[in-house]
Design an enzyme around this catalytic site. Structure first.
Site, short mmCIF file in Angstrom:
data_model
loop_
_atom_site.label_atom_id
_atom_site.label_comp_id
_atom_site.label_asym_id
_atom_site.label_seq_id
_atom_site.Cartn_x
_atom_site.Cartn_y
_atom_site.Cartn_z
N LYS A 62 0.93 -1.34 -0.30
CA LYS A 62 -0.05 0.06 -0.22
C LYS A 62 0.84 1.40 -0.25
CE LYS A 62 -4.15 -2.66 2.03
NZ LYS A 62 -3.88 -3.34 2.09
N VAL A 63 1.64 1.51 -1.13
CA VAL A 63 2.52 2.42 -1.01
C VAL A 63 2.26 3.71 -1.37
CG1 VAL A 63 4.78 3.65 -2.64
CG2 VAL A 63 4.50 0.95 -2.37
N ASP A 65 3.73 7.30 -1.07
CA ASP A 65 4.61 8.03 -0.33
C ASP A 65 5.04 9.55 -1.17
OD1 ASP A 65 7.06 10.22 1.33
OD2 ASP A 65 6.91 8.16 2.12
N ILE A 66 5.60 10.28 -1.36
CA ILE A 66 6.05 11.46 -1.67
C ILE A 66 6.11 10.84 -3.90
CG2 ILE A 66 5.94 13.17 -0.53
CD1 ILE A 66 9.33 13.36 -1.19
N GLY A 171 -11.73 -9.50 1.08
CA GLY A 171 -11.90 -9.63 2.24
C GLY A 171 -13.18 -10.79 2.32
N GLY A 173 -14.77 -14.34 2.96
CA GLY A 173 -14.21 -15.05 3.87
C GLY A 173 -14.04 -14.32 5.33
N GLY A 176 -16.53 -11.49 5.62
CA GLY A 176 -17.97 -11.79 5.54
C GLY A 176 -18.39 -11.71 4.17
N ALA A 179 -17.64 -14.80 -2.12
CA ALA A 179 -16.61 -15.30 -3.69
C ALA A 179 -17.90 -15.31 -4.91
CB ALA A 179 -15.88 -15.92 -2.96
N GLY A 193 -7.68 -14.94 2.60
CA GLY A 193 -5.93 -14.73 3.22
C GLY A 193 -6.72 -15.31 4.47
#
Length: 221
Positions: A62-63, A65-66, A171, A173, A176, A179, A193
């Site tokens: 989740k990069v 930054d500048i 999200g 599994g 909640g 698929a 996950g």
């Protein structure tokens, strides 16, 4: 990333041997493995090449930054052997462009978070999620991250971007999401996950979810 099962494993464990065992066990049923800070901080970037023996690797850092810092992060990520990186879009177009620029140099992909899957993701990101989706499409990103916990948002994002970008959806599994619902809503891949790596048999859990996705496609056709 070749689409077969339409499922990505989020491998958020911290033990190297456990990670490799799970990756090997479920490799038949997943199209990619997503790794994040828990595993990388515990084991180092070297685990990426080991896991890549089983499936393509997506670095979920989740990069955010500048531009200059984003370039440096992405260079390290791709040098380590990942096939794609997940970045935040709220930092703006210049920061996103920096990530896409480096990805292009390495022949790799960038996924941009439009919204996160937890309840708090609806507080600040959701109101700007559609603008982020448009920006990602204009910038030439490979795909977007949209929440399986809110399939209606996946549908909205899909209408905005059309078929320009792929959508991966976390999200399913433990959080909640279902698929089949999110695939029907317009996602290309679901991200799973804990429902897999915390299962008594990760392989069997992955097999069942893959079968659910396959049944949804058969129903659509």
């Amino acid at each position: 990333m070749e689409k077969k099962s339409c499922m990505i494993l989020a491998l958020d464990v911290s033990d190297r041997e456990e990670a490799l065992k799970i990756a090997e066990d479920v490799s038949e049923f997943v199209d990619a493995i997503k790794v994040g800070y828990p595993l990388i901080l515990a084991t180092g970037l070297g685990i990426i090449r080991e896991l890549a023996e089983f499936a393509p690797i997506i670095a979920d850092f989740k990069v955010a930054d500048i531009p200059n810092t984003n370039r440096l992060i992405c260079e390290h990520v791709f040098e380590a052997g990942t096939d794609a990186v997940i970045v935040q879009g709220f930092t703006g177009r210049d920061s996103l462009d920096a990530c896409i620029e480096i990805a292009s140099e390495y022949g790799k992909d960038v996924f941009v978070v439009s919204e996160m899957s937890h309840p708090g993701g609806a507080e600040f990101l959701q109101p700007v999620g559609e603008a982020i989706a448009r920006m990602a499409a204009e910038a030439g990103a490979f795909g977007l991250v949209a929440p399986a916990t809110r399939p209606e948002r996946v549908t909205t994002i899909r209408k905005i971007i059309g078929n320009k970008l792929t959508i991966i959806s976390p999200g399913v599994g433990a959080q909640g999401g279902k698929a089949s619902d999110v695939i029907a809503a317009g996602a290309d891949w679901v991200i799973v996950g804990r429902a897999i790596y915390k299962a008594e048999s990760p392989r069997e859990a992955a097999r069942k979810i893959a079968a659910e996705i396959e049944a949804e496609f058969e129903q659509e056709n």
